[in-house]
Scaffold this active site. Structure first.
Site, PDB file in Angstrom:
ATOM      1  N   ASP B 169       0.849  -1.190   0.000  1.00 49.35           N
ATOM      2  CA  ASP B 169       0.000   0.000   0.000  1.00 49.35           C
ATOM      3  C   ASP B 169       0.894   1.253   0.000  1.00 49.35           C
ATOM      4  O   ASP B 169       1.849   1.346   0.758  1.00 49.35           O
ATOM      5  CB  ASP B 169      -0.859  -0.040   1.276  1.00 49.35           C
ATOM      6  N   HIS B 235      -0.904  -2.767   8.563  1.00 51.17           N
ATOM      7  CA  HIS B 235      -1.423  -1.426   8.847  1.00 51.17           C
ATOM      8  C   HIS B 235      -2.932  -1.406   9.092  1.00 51.17           C
ATOM      9  O   HIS B 235      -3.638  -2.363   8.770  1.00 51.17           O
ATOM     10  CB  HIS B 235      -1.066  -0.449   7.708  1.00 51.17           C
TER      11      HIS B 235
END
Lengths: 506, 506
Positions: B169, B235
């Site tokens: 990401d 995350h």
């Protein structure tokens, strides 16, 4: 599993009668040839190992006959399809000729339109392959008696690993066990089109090998003054040099040799530049005449430079030593190597002499069992092997190798394979059998699942690339994985021939 | 080369004015924010490195503003396209706002129908990227002052390599240099969707690392009792946990942590099972709140087992130590680590304390420059980076990584990237800019040619997979390679925006 239900312990060895030659492809070179037990010792070369030759021939004949029995058997099954008790009679025939039964559902559906011969053919090739694998991994038919001794010998010659990259052409698949008569487990083999091996992959292997020496003292400790030996094997045809040589090099033997040498030198330089402290490797360039299995060894000088024109032809040595005693013949070979490569370390000379001597047995093998040259001097592979593994394939002209991670990277190699099989099979209405296989290290967590996903992904990419042929039933795929760390047999994951239900019923 | 003709030495640093926010995507989070030089020291955390923060922010703002200036500039160019002296005025505008000229041919063709804004946009993104790379590899703007000291510190803590796998990401791309404040050259970073790193690839890296220690004593000799430390960074989003977490784990923070831990344990077991003599690695699991850049470190017990519920939150430490002196704050962190992980070796405790302390600077950074949390808490990447390399990308939300060898293997990751950009760009009529990049080791013969072929192959596979978007001009690709051994800048091979002639003229 393919047809497991019908297996008995006696079945585990593939057996079948030799079929007749099929027009359009020389696929049954064993029909009419003398059997392993039928020939005498007269005229045998003094250094040829006749007993080993007999054993190797028996294995080659048996395996290939099993594949070659499929077409004639299915022809007879086809002829029966509209007769009374078809299914019963077809199964009797299959059991007798092929050693296994055919999938019931394909037979049962025959009355609707007609027997789906393409599916049946692919199924039989895959089942024969599966049984061939099972035998290989269960009984180890190509075991060498001298594995430990070879390891010792190699180290005495100054090497801790022999890493061979032949061309991926099916006519070189037997190079380790047959042509060079080496124990296949002790030699690294990775095949590439045109013998143009992957340098990054070879660097990884070099790194792995050196770390094993440092950490575990395998095969020897890092302070032993031995080297990593990388060999490339290119090929050519003595009978039809302009057509039956290496396709990747336009059947140009000199170009094939040059390209092999360039790749070897590039790998050597890569090792030297990537690692310091005098890291390097030794090189060996071998040419193979795929018609006679005679090798030529290109000799390096003391500085390690290989002269493409300076080479020793095993064929000449065979003739020159044919009427000598074994001792004289061996001495002659040693002298020839010493003369051709006076500056080369003595250990390297010994290794080259050993390879040449070993090859005399194979030259004899071809002469004895296949006449002056093979009848199938061209392509006559039985299936395409795509993926990684295939340790069991040590036979000539059985498998077209497409050593690959992805279809995307190996598209050219695969296209060549499909083209070869278009001539061999599709032209006769038969599908291309493709075995997709990934070996994995069972002790690495998740490795089996990743190998299985890998198979699926490659099968999907194949389906996209060859959608037309697949749509017409002209490519069939068998997917399998194998735990190479455990040394067990293959595990079949799926097959395009059978629907899931049918798959599970076998 | 892209627009090389127009470059002067002064251009080599990307500069541009901050653009206005564009509707539909939070892509210009710097507009209206205080500049690096504009804020005082009051209330700063005692352990936050204000000067470094200012330097890092200045760099982040400058680079992102350069990308974010493209849309408003092109809007103005578009408005001019039917006016007198359009080309001249457009170039003036581009020079002033973007720092470079636009390709003449695209401008020259505008009179026929209208300006091809898609091509122009892609061209500007690629040119901005190219200038960003040139600056990075020429002036090293993110250099840490303490590279050698960090290496020393890491070894004192008992580790010879820190290998970090964050999620791919774009909101984690700055994890090494910004979030953890580590010298990016001293840490291995390989990003994977969901932080689910490739175990076979990691095993190769382990092998390479250990061999370097044995053969070359780098970074230390193999007899030093240090270990290989593998970290995974998953995350989550504190502001919008149900939507802005990790897509690969359905925005479920607990699932992301669990998956990261499982992968770490699998790698550890793979090393143990593949290599003997007590080979193993140490593990570290870190969670990152992408809204505030605060980390949580999951602590292992003395037996090396990580408890997913036992963790230290840097956010809490920030609050608890905010009003202390630097010395007191540091002591509080150390105590907290010791309490949470009493059985862990002292070196590991020191490393964890250091990472937590470093992260306080980043928490401060976000608070100071971006308010309580980032304005772009969702995806706002500027381009997709596909291939291998991208060492220069150390900034948040700049690049969606698709670390790949082939489209075939990474199709899922690429699809996710294209989907993200469908929302960010395609929905507004703008194309997805894809940078295809392969780094190579220039000292390995043929490596550059292979990297270039690799680029071409991936571009072709992209063209096949996204034929529709490409046909509509909604994906554009820039292909490049880089000799990472020489440390030079990128080499542009080609670009879908420009025909060959045009390409060469720039």
């Amino acid at each position: 599993m393919l047809n497991d239900r019908n297996r008995s312990p006696a079945d585990s060895v593939v057996h079948a009668t030799a079929p007749r030659r099929r027009p359009g492809a020389v696929r049954a070179p064993f029909a009419g040839l003398r059997h392993a037990t039928g020939w005498g010792q007269q005229g045998a070369h003094p250094l040829a190992r006749s007993e080993e030759n007999a054993r190797l021939f028996d294995y080659e004949r048996r395996i290939k006959s099993a594949f070659d029995a499929i077409v004639p058997t299915l022809k007879r099954v086809s002829a029966l399809q509209h007769e009374e008790q078809f299914e019963l009679r077809a199964q009797d025939l299959a059991r007798e000729r092929l050693g296994f039964e055919l999938p019931e559902q394909i037979l049962a559906d025959a009355w609707v339109e007609q027997l789906d011969m393409r599916r049946l053919f692919a199924w039989c090739v895959f089942e024969t392959y599966r049984r061939f694998c099972d035998e290989f991994f269960t009984t180890d038919p190509l075991k060498s008696d001298d594995e430990a001794a070879f390891d010792q010998f190699l180290q005495e010659c100054g090497f801790h690993l022999l890493d061979v990259s032949p061309c991926s052409d099916g006519r070189l698949a037997h190079v380790v066990r047959y042509v060079l008569r080496l124990p296949y487990r002790m030699v690294r083999r990775k095949s590439y089109a045109g013998a143009l091996f992957d340098i990054e992959n070879s660097l990884e292997k070099w790194t792995e090998t050196e770390l094993l020496r440092f950490r575990e003292g395998r095969p020897n400790t890092a302070d032993a003054p031995t080297r990593y030996l990388k060999a490339a094997v290119y090929h050519y045809s003595s009978r039809d040099p302009a057509h039956e040589g290496c396709a990747a090099h336009g059947s140009d033997a000199a170009a094939a040799a040059r390209a092999g040498l360039e790749r070897l030198l590039a790998f050597q330089q890569a090792v030297q530049n990537t690692h310091c402290c005098g890291a390097s490797i030794d090189l060996l360039l071998i040419g193979l005449d795929t018609d006679t299995d005679a090798i030529r060894v290109h000799i390096a000088n003391g500085a390690g430079e290989i002269d493409l024109h300076g080479m020793i032809e095993a064929r000449d040595l065979y003739t020159q030593t044919q009427r000598l005693t074994a001792q004289q013949a061996r001495a002659r070979i040693e002298t020839r190597v010493k003369e051709a490569a006076p500056d080369v370390p003595e250990g390297t000379q010994r290794l080259i002499a050993r390879l040449l001597e070993n090859n005399l047995s194979q030259i004899e093998y071809v002469r004895r069992y296949h006449s002056e040259h093979y009848r199938d001097i061209g392509h006559a592979e039985r299936f395409i092997g795509a993926g990684k593994g295939f340790e069991e394939v040590q036979l000539r002209n059985l498998t077209y190798f497409a050593y690959l991670d992805t279809v995307e990277e190996a598209a050219d190699d695969l296209d060549v394979g499909v083209k070869i099989f278009s001539r061999l099979n599709v032209a006769h209405g038969l599908p291309v059998p493709v075995v997709i296989r990934y070996d994995y290290q069972g002790h690495v967590p998740g490795a089996r699942e990743r190998a299985a996903e890998h198979c699926q992904r490659v099968a999907q990419a194949m389906s996209a690339r060859y959608a037309d042929l697949i749509g017409r039933g002209l490519i069939h795929m068998l997917m399998l994985v194998r735990d190479c760390a455990a040394g067990g047999s293959i595990e079949v994951l799926g097959c395009s021939v059978t629907e899931q239900e049918m798959w599970e019923s076998h």
